[in-house]
Design a protein around this motif. Structure first.
Motif, PDB file in Angstrom:
ATOM      1  N   ASN A  27     -20.400 -24.546  -6.998  1.00 23.32           N
ATOM      2  CA  ASN A  27     -21.320 -23.727  -6.355  1.00 23.32           C
ATOM      3  C   ASN A  27     -20.943 -23.591  -4.708  1.00 23.32           C
ATOM      4  O   ASN A  27     -20.547 -24.898  -4.766  1.00 23.32           O
ATOM      5  CB  ASN A  27     -22.327 -24.293  -6.728  1.00 23.32           C
ATOM      6  N   TRP A  29     -22.086 -24.161  -2.680  1.00 23.61           N
ATOM      7  CA  TRP A  29     -23.203 -25.265  -1.460  1.00 23.61           C
ATOM      8  C   TRP A  29     -22.162 -26.928  -1.605  1.00 23.61           C
ATOM      9  O   TRP A  29     -22.678 -27.346  -0.823  1.00 23.61           O
ATOM     10  CB  TRP A  29     -24.914 -25.451  -1.729  1.00 23.61           C
ATOM     11  N   GLN A  83     -36.348 -20.647   1.890  1.00 25.37           N
ATOM     12  CA  GLN A  83     -34.916 -20.803   0.781  1.00 25.37           C
ATOM     13  C   GLN A  83     -34.550 -22.332   0.355  1.00 25.37           C
ATOM     14  O   GLN A  83     -34.508 -22.133  -0.816  1.00 25.37           O
ATOM     15  CB  GLN A  83     -33.642 -20.023   1.701  1.00 25.37           C
ATOM     16  N   GLU A  86     -36.740 -23.333  -2.758  1.00 20.52           N
ATOM     17  CA  GLU A  86     -37.156 -22.936  -3.922  1.00 20.52           C
ATOM     18  C   GLU A  86     -35.636 -23.075  -4.527  1.00 20.52           C
ATOM     19  O   GLU A  86     -34.831 -22.363  -5.974  1.00 20.52           O
ATOM     20  CB  GLU A  86     -37.073 -21.146  -2.938  1.00 20.52           C
ATOM     21  N   ASN A  87     -34.502 -23.672  -3.703  1.00 20.85           N
ATOM     22  CA  ASN A  87     -33.185 -23.648  -3.933  1.00 20.85           C
ATOM     23  C   ASN A  87     -32.853 -25.126  -4.095  1.00 20.85           C
ATOM     24  O   ASN A  87     -32.336 -25.996  -4.004  1.00 20.85           O
ATOM     25  CB  ASN A  87     -32.462 -22.512  -3.703  1.00 20.85           C
ATOM     26  N   TYR A  89     -29.483 -26.004  -4.790  1.00 15.05           N
ATOM     27  CA  TYR A  89     -27.685 -26.179  -4.439  1.00 15.05           C
ATOM     28  C   TYR A  89     -28.179 -26.246  -2.652  1.00 15.05           C
ATOM     29  O   TYR A  89     -27.745 -27.204  -2.129  1.00 15.05           O
ATOM     30  CB  TYR A  89     -27.609 -24.993  -4.578  1.00 15.05           C
ATOM     31  N   LEU A  90     -29.709 -26.148  -2.581  1.00 14.59           N
ATOM     32  CA  LEU A  90     -29.682 -26.064  -0.715  1.00 14.59           C
ATOM     33  C   LEU A  90     -30.089 -27.442  -0.957  1.00 14.59           C
ATOM     34  O   LEU A  90     -30.018 -28.194   0.523  1.00 14.59           O
ATOM     35  CB  LEU A  90     -30.800 -24.830  -0.016  1.00 14.59           C
ATOM     36  N   GLN A  91     -31.439 -28.457  -1.428  1.00 15.57           N
ATOM     37  CA  GLN A  91     -31.601 -29.305  -1.641  1.00 15.57           C
ATOM     38  C   GLN A  91     -30.024 -30.202  -1.357  1.00 15.57           C
ATOM     39  O   GLN A  91     -30.498 -31.489  -0.816  1.00 15.57           O
ATOM     40  CB  GLN A  91     -32.898 -29.640  -1.969  1.00 15.57           C
ATOM     41  N   TYR A  99     -34.374 -32.786  -6.843  1.00 15.16           N
ATOM     42  CA  TYR A  99     -35.388 -31.472  -6.799  1.00 15.16           C
ATOM     43  C   TYR A  99     -36.615 -31.640  -6.184  1.00 15.16           C
ATOM     44  O   TYR A  99     -37.295 -32.838  -6.492  1.00 15.16           O
ATOM     45  CB  TYR A  99     -34.924 -30.512  -7.748  1.00 15.16           C
TER      46      TYR A  99
END
Length: 219
Positions: A27, A29, A83, A86-87, A89-91, A99
């Motif tokens: 991914n 990120w 964002q 909800e995501n 990968y961003l966390q 998560y």
């Protein structure tokens, strides 16, 4: 007050998700998170805070990561936090261990992040990333050179796929008419260059009828 967390972050495949599954190491990120030297600038960022007074500040990775996400996605402060909420990968990108449903920070914190992380610090980070990648590529080249000196064969890795449809189509094939037109253009250019130093002596430029010749060529 600033407190650094000593707990190491898990690799992406061990990032806990409430709905099971694992984060993909491919991914964008996850890849970007590995490129940024978070720990190298943690101490410099911590100097902006008091060691004893005030509430614990957000970690440097969360601060910088949130700003990167905002600029990368082109979103507002509130939409950026939404964002991230909800995501997964961003966390992971901002340094969370697992998560969580609740947003890790308020959108108003981005105002403070922008004040603390200035252009000078961003430039340092960029230079560090570039230097580390250059050193990494240099090590790989030296490793290959050492293997060649020892007479060891370098094993080929991966597959090379060639597709002719991806090649540029700006190929010009020589034709009699095209060569003649190109000769006309070059001749006109030579006449223009020769005329420049003779403008005082020759008031009228030699007629070449280039517009007419151009129209005839296009026909």
């Amino acid at each position: 007050m600033y407190r650094k967390e000593e707990q190491p972050l898990p690799p992406p495949e061990k990032f806990e998700l409430p709905f099971e599954g694992k984060l993909s190491p491919n991914n964008r990120w996850v890849i970007m998170a590995e490129l940024i030297p978070w720990d190298d600038f943690e101490e410099e960022y911590a100097k902006l805070f008091s060691a004893e007074k005030g509430a614990p500040a957000k970690l440097f990775r969360m601060a910088l990561g949130t700003l990167i996400i905002k600029e990368k996605l082109g979103t507002s402060d509130r939409e950026t936090i939404e964002q991230i909420r909800e995501n997964p990968y961003l966390q992971y990108f901002i340094g969370l261990n697992c998560y969580q449903q609740e947003p890790p920070l308020e959108s108003s914190m981005l105002v403070h992040f922008r004040k603390r992380i200035d252009r000078e610090l961003i430039n340092k980070i960029n230079k560090k990333i570039v230097k580390r990648e250059i050193d990494k590529s240099d090590k790989e080249v030296k490793k290959k050179d050492c293997l060649q000196e020892k007479g060891e064969k370098i094993k080929n890795k991966g597959k090379l796929i060639l597709d002719a449809t991806c090649a540029p189509a700006d190929i010009k094939y020589p034709t009699d008419l095209g060569i003649l037109n190109q000769a006309r253009i070059e001749t006109e250019r030579i006449i223009d260059n020769l005329y420049k130093p003779l403008r005082v002596k020759l008031r009228k430029k030699p007629r070449t009828s280039r517009k007419i010749a151009r129209k005839e060529y296009l026909k």
